[in-house]
Design an enzyme around this catalytic site. Structure first.
Site, PDB file in Angstrom:
ATOM      1  N   CYS A   1      40.007  53.657  42.744  1.00 10.60           N
ATOM      2  CA  CYS A   1      40.296  53.717  41.299  1.00 10.60           C
ATOM      3  C   CYS A   1      40.918  55.058  40.907  1.00 10.60           C
ATOM      4  O   CYS A   1      41.352  55.226  39.762  1.00 10.60           O
ATOM      5  CB  CYS A   1      39.024  53.480  40.488  1.00 10.60           C
ATOM      6  SG  CYS A   1      38.331  51.824  40.699  1.00 10.60           S
TER       7      CYS A   1
ATOM      8  N   GLU B   1      34.788  44.718  32.187  1.00  9.46           N
ATOM      9  CA  GLU B   1      35.899  45.264  32.963  1.00  9.46           C
ATOM     10  C   GLU B   1      36.362  44.226  33.977  1.00  9.46           C
ATOM     11  O   GLU B   1      37.559  44.026  34.198  1.00  9.46           O
ATOM     12  CB  GLU B   1      35.458  46.539  33.670  1.00  9.46           C
ATOM     13  CG  GLU B   1      36.534  47.179  34.520  1.00  9.46           C
ATOM     14  CD  GLU B   1      36.011  48.391  35.264  1.00  9.46           C
ATOM     15  OE1 GLU B   1      36.210  49.508  34.753  1.00  9.46           O
ATOM     16  OE2 GLU B   1      35.404  48.196  36.344  1.00  9.46           O
TER      17      GLU B   1
ATOM     18  N   HIS C   1      43.245  46.067  34.583  1.00  5.98           N
ATOM     19  CA  HIS C   1      42.194  45.076  34.370  1.00  5.98           C
ATOM     20  C   HIS C   1      42.567  44.146  33.220  1.00  5.98           C
ATOM     21  O   HIS C   1      43.324  44.522  32.317  1.00  5.98           O
ATOM     22  CB  HIS C   1      40.858  45.739  34.009  1.00  5.98           C
ATOM     23  CG  HIS C   1      40.293  46.588  35.098  1.00  5.98           C
ATOM     24  ND1 HIS C   1      39.745  46.071  36.248  1.00  5.98           N
ATOM     25  CD2 HIS C   1      40.179  47.941  35.205  1.00  5.98           C
ATOM     26  CE1 HIS C   1      39.313  47.054  37.015  1.00  5.98           C
ATOM     27  NE2 HIS C   1      39.576  48.200  36.409  1.00  5.98           N
TER      28      HIS C   1
ATOM     29  N   HIS D   1      45.714  51.529  38.268  1.00  5.37           N
ATOM     30  CA  HIS D   1      45.468  50.114  38.530  1.00  5.37           C
ATOM     31  C   HIS D   1      45.155  49.481  37.176  1.00  5.37           C
ATOM     32  O   HIS D   1      45.182  50.159  36.149  1.00  5.37           O
ATOM     33  CB  HIS D   1      44.304  49.923  39.521  1.00  5.37           C
ATOM     34  CG  HIS D   1      42.988  50.400  39.001  1.00  5.37           C
ATOM     35  ND1 HIS D   1      42.677  51.751  38.905  1.00  5.37           N
ATOM     36  CD2 HIS D   1      41.914  49.722  38.526  1.00  5.37           C
ATOM     37  CE1 HIS D   1      41.467  51.876  38.397  1.00  5.37           C
ATOM     38  NE2 HIS D   1      40.979  50.665  38.156  1.00  5.37           N
TER      39      HIS D   1
ATOM     40  N   ASP E   1      46.439  47.328  24.267  1.00  2.49           N
ATOM     41  CA  ASP E   1      46.911  46.157  24.996  1.00  2.49           C
ATOM     42  C   ASP E   1      48.278  46.431  25.642  1.00  2.49           C
ATOM     43  O   ASP E   1      49.206  46.910  24.989  1.00  2.49           O
ATOM     44  CB  ASP E   1      47.003  44.947  24.063  1.00  2.49           C
ATOM     45  CG  ASP E   1      47.282  43.652  24.823  1.00  2.49           C
ATOM     46  OD1 ASP E   1      46.849  43.542  25.988  1.00  2.49           O
ATOM     47  OD2 ASP E   1      47.942  42.762  24.254  1.00  2.49           O
ATOM     48  N   HIS E   2      48.356  46.111  26.940  1.00  4.45           N
ATOM     49  CA  HIS E   2      49.578  46.330  27.727  1.00  4.45           C
ATOM     50  C   HIS E   2      50.027  47.795  27.683  1.00  4.45           C
ATOM     51  O   HIS E   2      51.213  48.095  27.582  1.00  4.45           O
ATOM     52  CB  HIS E   2      50.707  45.400  27.264  1.00  4.45           C
ATOM     53  CG  HIS E   2      50.513  43.986  27.714  1.00  4.45           C
ATOM     54  ND1 HIS E   2      49.646  43.117  27.083  1.00  4.45           N
ATOM     55  CD2 HIS E   2      51.065  43.295  28.744  1.00  4.45           C
ATOM     56  CE1 HIS E   2      49.673  41.947  27.702  1.00  4.45           C
ATOM     57  NE2 HIS E   2      50.512  42.023  28.716  1.00  4.45           N
TER      58      HIS E   2
ATOM     59  N   HIS F   1      44.882  51.934  34.081  1.00  6.70           N
ATOM     60  CA  HIS F   1      44.269  53.256  33.953  1.00  6.70           C
ATOM     61  C   HIS F   1      44.062  53.863  35.325  1.00  6.70           C
ATOM     62  O   HIS F   1      44.122  53.189  36.354  1.00  6.70           O
ATOM     63  CB  HIS F   1      42.958  53.195  33.168  1.00  6.70           C
ATOM     64  CG  HIS F   1      41.834  52.464  33.851  1.00  6.70           C
ATOM     65  ND1 HIS F   1      40.527  52.524  33.426  1.00  6.70           N
ATOM     66  CD2 HIS F   1      41.815  51.649  34.944  1.00  6.70           C
ATOM     67  CE1 HIS F   1      39.753  51.785  34.213  1.00  6.70           C
ATOM     68  NE2 HIS F   1      40.509  51.250  35.131  1.00  6.70           N
TER      69      HIS F   1
END
Length: 272
Positions: free
Chosen positions: A169, A258, A177, A175, A215-216, A150
């Site tokens: 960020c 996070e 997580h 980037h 996800d991904h 994100h």
């Protein structure tokens, strides 16, 4: 009022089965936990008590007094046992995590001198734990993992304001997580199954509403939910609630890690 928590461990075996049901019914409801020969866990039990500070001693209650009650109970009733076969309560009640914590609460409540039982948490593994406080409701938490990218950038702020607020960020390329999502439901264990909710059903809802969406993925670029909404972890927690609550009527809380340092909780919109 001060609160004191004590942690201890025990190992036990158990099986989730209803003898009157067919093998197919047991497998459909309890999955691999229905194995009649049982399976086991290394449980972590956290017992929190509350009380007033004694001005002379500087303590609420002597920890050894907690240990005398809790450890003796755990060692006698739970540790090293096959719960269904050796503990009378679990001969009649399926030893789900929810039923075990209810049994522990009822067994300890009022038994520790000079303090009151406030909360207990029973962790079955890193991805499942149950909690109970001084009411009839039990909470069950299931943890899930998903990976996303994100970029923190608000359409309501200028380029300079976004960079000043979000720093690295705000990187234009984003980037990522490893998020850990905790979904907590609350209720009374079913008198037949011993469960607040069927974990298979819970997993399916989370898979459909959260994993398949996020996800991904790049939250800013690949999802409808965050095309216009800044994908802060606060917003991710709220969106997760909004997606899950229509299908989980007993949803109590969303917890979101996070990173190991950054954790967020959301209990739903405030009731007016």
């Amino acid at each position: 009022m001060l609160y004191l928590s004590r942690k201890m461990y025990f190992s036990a075996a158990h099986s989730y089965r209803i003898d009157e049901w067919s093998e197919e019914e047991n497998v459909n409801v309890f999955g691999p936990c229905s194995n009649r020969n049982g399976h086991g866990h290394d449980y972590t039990l956290e017992v929190m008590v509350k009380g007033h500070l004694d001005s002379d001693s500087g303590i609420v209650v002597n920890i050894t007094d907690i240990d005398k009650v809790v450890k003796s109970f755990v060692q006698k009733e739970l540790d090293g046992k096959f719960l269904n076969k050796e503990v009378p309560y679990f001969i009649e009640n399926i030893p789900t995590t929810e039923n075990i914590i209810s049994y522990i609460w009822d067994s300890l409540d009022g038994k520790i001198d000079n303090c009151h039982l406030h909360k207990i948490r029973l962790r079955e593994n890193d991805y499942l734990y149950s909690e109970k406080e001084d009411d009839s409701m039990v909470r069950l938490t299931r943890k899930y993992h998903f990976c996303t990218a994100h970029r923190l950038n608000s359409n309501q702020l200028s380029k300079e304001e976004n960079l000043a607020l979000f720093g690295k960020c705000n990187n234009p390329y984003g980037h990522g997580h490893n998020y850990y999502l905790e979904v907590t439901v609350s209720g009374k264990p079913d008198p037949v199954t011993g469960m607040i909710t069927n974990l298979t059903d819970l997993d399916e809802v989370v898979e459909q509403e959260i994993m398949n969406r996020f996800d991904h993925k790049n939250l800013n670029l690949d999802t409808e939910e965050f095309k216009e909404l800044n994908p802060t972890s606060e917003n991710v927690a709220v969106v997760a609630w909004d997606l899950l609550s229509p299908k989980l009527t007993n949803l109590f809380k969303i917890g979101l890690y996070e990173t190991e340092k950054n954790y967020f909780e959301y209990y739903g919109p405030e009731k007016e």
